[in-house]
Design a protein around this motif. Structure first.
Motif, PDB file in Angstrom:
ATOM      1  N   HIS A   1       3.094  27.324  39.518  1.00 58.11           N
ATOM      2  CA  HIS A   1       3.553  27.326  38.127  1.00 58.11           C
ATOM      3  C   HIS A   1       3.462  25.899  37.600  1.00 58.11           C
ATOM      4  O   HIS A   1       4.416  25.121  37.675  1.00 58.11           O
ATOM      5  CB  HIS A   1       4.980  27.861  38.071  1.00 58.11           C
ATOM      6  CG  HIS A   1       5.496  27.998  36.673  1.00 58.11           C
ATOM      7  ND1 HIS A   1       6.821  28.060  36.393  1.00 58.11           N
ATOM      8  CD2 HIS A   1       4.871  28.089  35.482  1.00 58.11           C
ATOM      9  CE1 HIS A   1       7.002  28.176  35.092  1.00 58.11           C
ATOM     10  NE2 HIS A   1       5.818  28.186  34.528  1.00 58.11           N
TER      11      HIS A   1
ATOM     12  N   GLY B   1       3.596  31.593  40.520  1.00 57.60           N
ATOM     13  CA  GLY B   1       3.214  32.567  39.514  1.00 57.60           C
ATOM     14  C   GLY B   1       2.152  33.500  40.049  1.00 57.60           C
ATOM     15  O   GLY B   1       1.616  33.301  41.140  1.00 57.60           O
TER      16      GLY B   1
ATOM     17  N   SER C   1       5.467  34.120  35.878  1.00 54.47           N
ATOM     18  CA  SER C   1       5.935  33.066  36.787  1.00 54.47           C
ATOM     19  C   SER C   1       7.407  33.258  37.082  1.00 54.47           C
ATOM     20  O   SER C   1       8.136  33.893  36.318  1.00 54.47           O
ATOM     21  CB  SER C   1       5.705  31.689  36.172  1.00 54.47           C
ATOM     22  OG  SER C   1       6.534  31.524  35.039  1.00 54.47           O
TER      23      SER C   1
END
Length: 129
Positions: A13, A44, A39
């Motif tokens: 992320h 994510g 995410s």
């Protein structure tokens, strides 16, 4: 109904994570039809559907981007209220348990598209949209 592939890619992320995937596929002339990114914390997931799965796999492999490939089904629906509910109701009546779903339509367009993956036990069930 059309059979397709969904690619699921784990990402960090951070800024540029999804851009790297899009650039890799774009440079390989792979058209992304549908994309969902989520995410949680520092990680994510990106799920995407492409026009040419074979070319996408080659590009992702060359870029050393790890992915999971899952069979998926794609339907075109009328772009009107209730179409998605009708399609999903038919799938539910056949016992299809969805693992993921993407749906999109352009404002003013006549068609909508829904793509889903399902649990392996229900793969043989299909809906008539």
């Amino acid at each position: 109904m059309a059979k397709t592939k969904q690619f699921t890619i784990a990402v960090d992320h951070q800024p540029g994570a999804v851009a790297r995937i899009a650039k890799t596929l774009g440079d390989a002339k792979v058209n992304i039809l549908c994309l969902l990114g989520t995410s949680q914390g520092t990680a994510g997931t990106v799920q995407l559907i492409v026009e040419d799965a074979r070319r996408a796999k080659k590009a992702l492999d060359a870029a050393r981007i790890s992915y999971q490939e899952t069979p998926a089904e794609q339907y075109e629906l009328p772009n009107k209220a209730g179409s998605l509910a009708d399609c999903l109701g038919k799938l539910a009546a056949r016992g299809v348990n969805l693992s993921s779903i993407h749906a999109t339509a352009a404002k003013g367009g006549k068609k909508a598209v829904v793509v889903y993956t399902a649990e392996a036990a229900a793969k043989t069930a299909t809906a008539t949209a």
